[in-house]
Design an enzyme around this catalytic site. Structure first.
Site, PDB file in Angstrom:
ATOM      1  N   HIS A 184     -21.016-134.902  28.509  1.00  0.00           N
ATOM      2  CA  HIS A 184     -20.015-135.570  29.339  1.00  0.00           C
ATOM      3  C   HIS A 184     -20.191-135.165  30.802  1.00  0.00           C
ATOM      4  O   HIS A 184     -20.859-134.174  31.102  1.00  0.00           O
ATOM      5  CB  HIS A 184     -18.593-135.125  28.954  1.00  0.00           C
ATOM      6  N   TYR A 185     -19.551-135.898  31.701  1.00  0.00           N
ATOM      7  CA  TYR A 185     -19.280-135.351  33.029  1.00  0.00           C
ATOM      8  C   TYR A 185     -17.761-135.287  33.207  1.00  0.00           C
ATOM      9  O   TYR A 185     -17.003-135.995  32.552  1.00  0.00           O
ATOM     10  CB  TYR A 185     -19.947-136.135  34.157  1.00  0.00           C
ATOM     11  N   THR A 186     -17.314-134.427  34.120  1.00  0.00           N
ATOM     12  CA  THR A 186     -15.876-134.194  34.270  1.00  0.00           C
ATOM     13  C   THR A 186     -15.204-135.190  35.201  1.00  0.00           C
ATOM     14  O   THR A 186     -13.987-135.405  35.105  1.00  0.00           O
ATOM     15  CB  THR A 186     -15.611-132.785  34.822  1.00  0.00           C
ATOM     16  N   GLU A 195     -19.279-130.374  28.790  1.00  0.00           N
ATOM     17  CA  GLU A 195     -18.838-131.055  30.013  1.00  0.00           C
ATOM     18  C   GLU A 195     -19.660-130.529  31.187  1.00  0.00           C
ATOM     19  O   GLU A 195     -19.916-129.326  31.294  1.00  0.00           O
ATOM     20  CB  GLU A 195     -17.359-130.792  30.271  1.00  0.00           C
ATOM     21  N   HIS A 201     -21.334-139.387  25.894  1.00  0.00           N
ATOM     22  CA  HIS A 201     -19.981-139.851  25.573  1.00  0.00           C
ATOM     23  C   HIS A 201     -19.950-141.382  25.574  1.00  0.00           C
ATOM     24  O   HIS A 201     -19.272-142.009  24.748  1.00  0.00           O
ATOM     25  CB  HIS A 201     -18.996-139.286  26.592  1.00  0.00           C
ATOM     26  N   ASP A 226     -19.695-141.673  30.920  1.00  0.00           N
ATOM     27  CA  ASP A 226     -20.356-140.389  31.144  1.00  0.00           C
ATOM     28  C   ASP A 226     -21.384-140.045  30.062  1.00  0.00           C
ATOM     29  O   ASP A 226     -21.222-140.449  28.922  1.00  0.00           O
ATOM     30  CB  ASP A 226     -19.313-139.264  31.258  1.00  0.00           C
TER      31      ASP A 226
END
Length: 342
Positions: free
Chosen positions: A111-113, A175, A223, A233
């Protein structure tokens, strides 16, 4: 007198025969079985001693695999062994561990935040979302662990891949601190690249996780792969090919196979059949076969376009417009050929 003697003689003979018959019967009577105390039957498990459980300050660990790794089975515990403590009884590990088991951790999701470092930490530790690990963007050598790998973190949400749903149950989430994207005037999403330091951290962390839990290449996902209609993401700037080439992590297509399918697509009138419901349905089926949770509608509906976009983020990041052009189609066919559902 003679008659009396005759009767006495017959009586003696009868008695003699009866005695002989009795003695013969007695000779063949089976002996009464003597009840012996039961002895423990040796099992195969007892014949072959199992590795010992390590006890460290009252905490038990088992770090040896006695199962069959070719079946993706594993008896190793990477944390302390958790056992029941029923009142009035003692749980023993005389026959621990059974070989018929494997890991719950079957997926790795990236994921990225969409937040800076400090806010990423706050949200992922104090709110109703989480991840097992957080890779910061501060240039140091630290990776933050937020959730025990044996616990469910709330990172995947409503999700599916191939035959599995609700992937929080069987995945580890990473993440990565990244600003995500902004949209330009035309609505095109403009994503932010990842730093080299972050990519190295993610690669080292992912390599460790997939190796320990024997996670197959088909289960290392974005994700956006497991929730394509609502997530983007980690986006098109995440270097999936670099992870595949340099760290042997995740999936990638074979160039020769992709070129073969591309030549096939361009040798026919690809654009003419683009809006044919039969072609659309076959494309949706191919996406579904690869792993995406997509219904076959025979139309380029919103869900299909977003799924194609998610596919392009991962495997064709140069162009992520959600349109199934000849190159995207060729990549999809090459991937389905290389990674069939077993």
């Amino acid at each position: 007198m003679r008659k009396t003697l005759y009767i006495i003689g017959l009586s003696i003979i009868a008695f003699s025969c009866t005695s002989q018959k009795s003695s013969k019967k007695k000779a063949y009577w089976p002996k009464t079985a003597t009840i012996q105390p039961k002895t423990a039957t040796k099992t195969q498990a007892q014949d072959k001693p199992k590795p010992q459980i390590t006890n460290d300050h009252g905490v038990e660990f088992f770090t040896t695999n006695i199962s069959d790794p070719t079946k993706n089975d594993n008896t190793v515990s990477y944390g302390s062994i958790v056992s029941a403590k029923p009142a009035g009884y003692k749980v023993v590990k005389t026959y621990f561990p059974a070989i018929a088991q494997n890991f719950r951790q079957r997926y790795l999701i990236l994921h990225y935040t969409a937040l800076p470092d400090d806010k990423s930490i706050t949200v992922l530790t104090q709110q109703a979302v989480s991840a097992h690990y957080l890779v910061n963007n501060t240039g140091d050598n630290e990776i933050y662990q937020l959730v025990d790998e044996n616990k469910r973190s709330y990172h995947a949400g409503v999700s599916s891949w191939r035959n599995d749903k609700n992937l929080n149950d069987n995945s580890i989430g990473i993440e990565i601190v990244n600003a995500g994207y902004t949209a330009d005037a035309t609505g095109k999403k403009l994503f932010v690249p990842f730093s080299d330091d972050q990519v190295k951290k993610v690669a080292a962390l992912a390599k460790d996780i997939v190796t320990r839990y024997q996670i197959p290449a088909t289960n290392v996902l974005a994700h956006s792969d497991i929730a394509p209609t609502r997530k983007q993401d980690p986006g098109p700037f995440f270097p999936w090919k670099k992870l595949y080439d340099e760290y042997q992590i995740g999936m990638w297509y074979d160039e020769a196979s992709k070129q073969s399918y591309y030549d096939l697509a361009t040798s026919t009138d690809f654009t003419t059949k683009y809006n044919d419901p039969t072609f659309i349905s076959s494309t949706q089926t191919a996406l579904q076969k690869f792993g995406y949770g997509l219904d076959v509608s025979g139309q380029w509906d919103d869900a299909t376009k977003k799924t194609i976009e998610a596919f392009q983020y991962h495997f064709r990041p140069q162009n992520y417009d959600g349109i199934m052009d000849a190159e995207t189609w060729a990549i999809l066919q090459a991937l389905n050929q290389k990674y069939p559902i077993k």
